[in-house]
Design a protein around this motif. Sequence first.
Motif, mmCIF file in Angstrom:
data_model
loop_
_atom_site.group_PDB
_atom_site.id
_atom_site.type_symbol
_atom_site.label_atom_id
_atom_site.label_comp_id
_atom_site.label_asym_id
_atom_site.label_seq_id
_atom_site.Cartn_x
_atom_site.Cartn_y
_atom_site.Cartn_z
ATOM 1 N N ALA A 39 0.831 -1.212 0.000
ATOM 2 C CA ALA A 39 0.000 0.000 0.000
ATOM 3 C C ALA A 39 0.860 1.255 0.000
ATOM 4 O O ALA A 39 0.532 2.245 -0.675
ATOM 5 N N ALA A 40 1.955 1.240 0.735
ATOM 6 C CA ALA A 40 2.854 2.400 0.762
ATOM 7 C C ALA A 40 3.483 2.633 -0.608
ATOM 8 O O ALA A 40 3.629 3.783 -1.050
ATOM 9 N N ARG A 41 3.853 1.568 -1.310
ATOM 10 C CA ARG A 41 4.414 1.725 -2.650
ATOM 11 C C ARG A 41 3.387 2.293 -3.623
ATOM 12 O O ARG A 41 3.717 3.153 -4.454
ATOM 13 N N LEU A 42 2.157 1.836 -3.511
ATOM 14 C CA LEU A 42 1.113 2.356 -4.396
ATOM 15 C C LEU A 42 0.808 3.823 -4.109
ATOM 16 O O LEU A 42 0.596 4.610 -5.026
ATOM 17 N N LEU A 43 0.778 4.181 -2.845
ATOM 18 C CA LEU A 43 0.517 5.580 -2.485
ATOM 19 C C LEU A 43 1.577 6.510 -3.056
ATOM 20 O O LEU A 43 1.281 7.648 -3.435
ATOM 21 N N ALA A 44 2.804 6.024 -3.123
ATOM 22 C CA ALA A 44 3.888 6.854 -3.647
ATOM 23 C C ALA A 44 3.779 7.054 -5.152
ATOM 24 O O ALA A 44 4.295 8.049 -5.686
ATOM 25 N N GLN A 45 3.109 6.133 -5.860
ATOM 26 C CA GLN A 45 3.031 6.224 -7.318
ATOM 27 C C GLN A 45 1.707 6.770 -7.831
ATOM 28 O O GLN A 45 1.646 7.281 -8.944
ATOM 29 N N LEU A 46 0.652 6.642 -7.033
ATOM 30 C CA LEU A 46 -0.653 7.100 -7.502
ATOM 31 C C LEU A 46 -0.739 8.623 -7.479
ATOM 32 O O LEU A 46 -0.569 9.259 -6.445
ATOM 33 N N LYS A 186 -8.126 3.147 2.636
ATOM 34 C CA LYS A 186 -9.106 4.182 2.284
ATOM 35 C C LYS A 186 -8.416 5.350 1.575
ATOM 36 O O LYS A 186 -8.918 5.873 0.568
ATOM 37 N N MET A 187 -7.255 5.769 2.099
ATOM 38 C CA MET A 187 -6.483 6.821 1.439
ATOM 39 C C MET A 187 -6.066 6.386 0.038
ATOM 40 O O MET A 187 -6.078 7.187 -0.909
ATOM 41 N N LEU A 188 -5.715 5.113 -0.097
ATOM 42 C CA LEU A 188 -5.285 4.592 -1.388
ATOM 43 C C LEU A 188 -6.415 4.644 -2.409
ATOM 44 O O LEU A 188 -6.215 5.047 -3.559
ATOM 45 N N LEU A 189 -7.609 4.267 -2.002
ATOM 46 C CA LEU A 189 -8.750 4.283 -2.910
ATOM 47 C C LEU A 189 -9.142 5.706 -3.295
ATOM 48 O O LEU A 189 -9.505 5.975 -4.449
ATOM 49 N N ILE A 190 -9.083 6.610 -2.333
ATOM 50 C CA ILE A 190 -9.394 8.009 -2.646
ATOM 51 C C ILE A 190 -8.377 8.585 -3.616
ATOM 52 O O ILE A 190 -8.722 9.294 -4.567
ATOM 53 N N ARG A 191 -7.089 8.267 -3.384
ATOM 54 C CA ARG A 191 -6.035 8.740 -4.285
ATOM 55 C C ARG A 191 -6.224 8.166 -5.696
ATOM 56 O O ARG A 191 -6.007 8.870 -6.685
ATOM 57 N N ALA A 192 -6.634 6.900 -5.783
ATOM 58 C CA ALA A 192 -6.822 6.282 -7.094
ATOM 59 C C ALA A 192 -7.985 6.885 -7.862
ATOM 60 O O ALA A 192 -7.994 6.880 -9.096
ATOM 61 N N SER A 193 -8.991 7.392 -7.141
ATOM 62 C CA SER A 193 -10.169 7.947 -7.815
ATOM 63 C C SER A 193 -10.006 9.417 -8.188
ATOM 64 O O SER A 193 -10.868 9.973 -8.874
#
Length: 215
Positions: A39-46, A186-193
């Motif tokens: 999740a941390a890796r995805l947050l850094a790229q999204l 939740k932060m990850l999904l919001i960032r992706a949207s």
Amino acid sequence: MNTDLMHDVTFYVMYGALAIAVFITIERSLYFAYVRKQAARLLAQLTPAVQNERGLSEEVTARKSLPMDMVREVLKQKHAGGSRKDLDDVVETQYLASRAPLARSLWIVETIVTAAPLLGLLGTILGIIDTFKALASAGVSDPGQISAGIGTALYATGLGIAIALFCVVFHNLFQDRLERINDQLKMLLIRASMGARVTAPAELTPVQAPHYRTA
């Protein structure tokens, strides 16, 4: 009723419960650490500019993980367009679907917390019954035999309480980690949207009044 056999079976059940609790503790610890890392890796790229899975590095897309599975569905809906409500529905669905994999097997640990002291108490009662039966048949020739028999019986209660303490500590730890991971997802999904090119709802055409021809 063979109380001696039941006393031994009680110990075997408690040792089995302890082994299961240790296995779940190790498995959940490794799984939670992996999910948080991905999740941390995805947050850094999204970023809002990422519109589909091709915008992410192969480092995060090649490995199967819960965060990537969630983000992949959101990015598919984001790339397909549609209304903002459709995208929000996908985000909410993916967030709710993530709870079951994260909480898997934790109910077993919670059950052991409740059952272990009861099993220990049962083992103690059976051990005391077996001790008094042996003394009744052979007579009380040495008071130390009573103390040794009761001490062995009480060992079951101590073992049950120790297992429950072990489980309750890790269960509370996992609940805390679960809340942190849920917030991270939740932060990850919001960032992706973010940055979605949503389609505005079509404006309704007003109903025209009927036109009557006059003579």
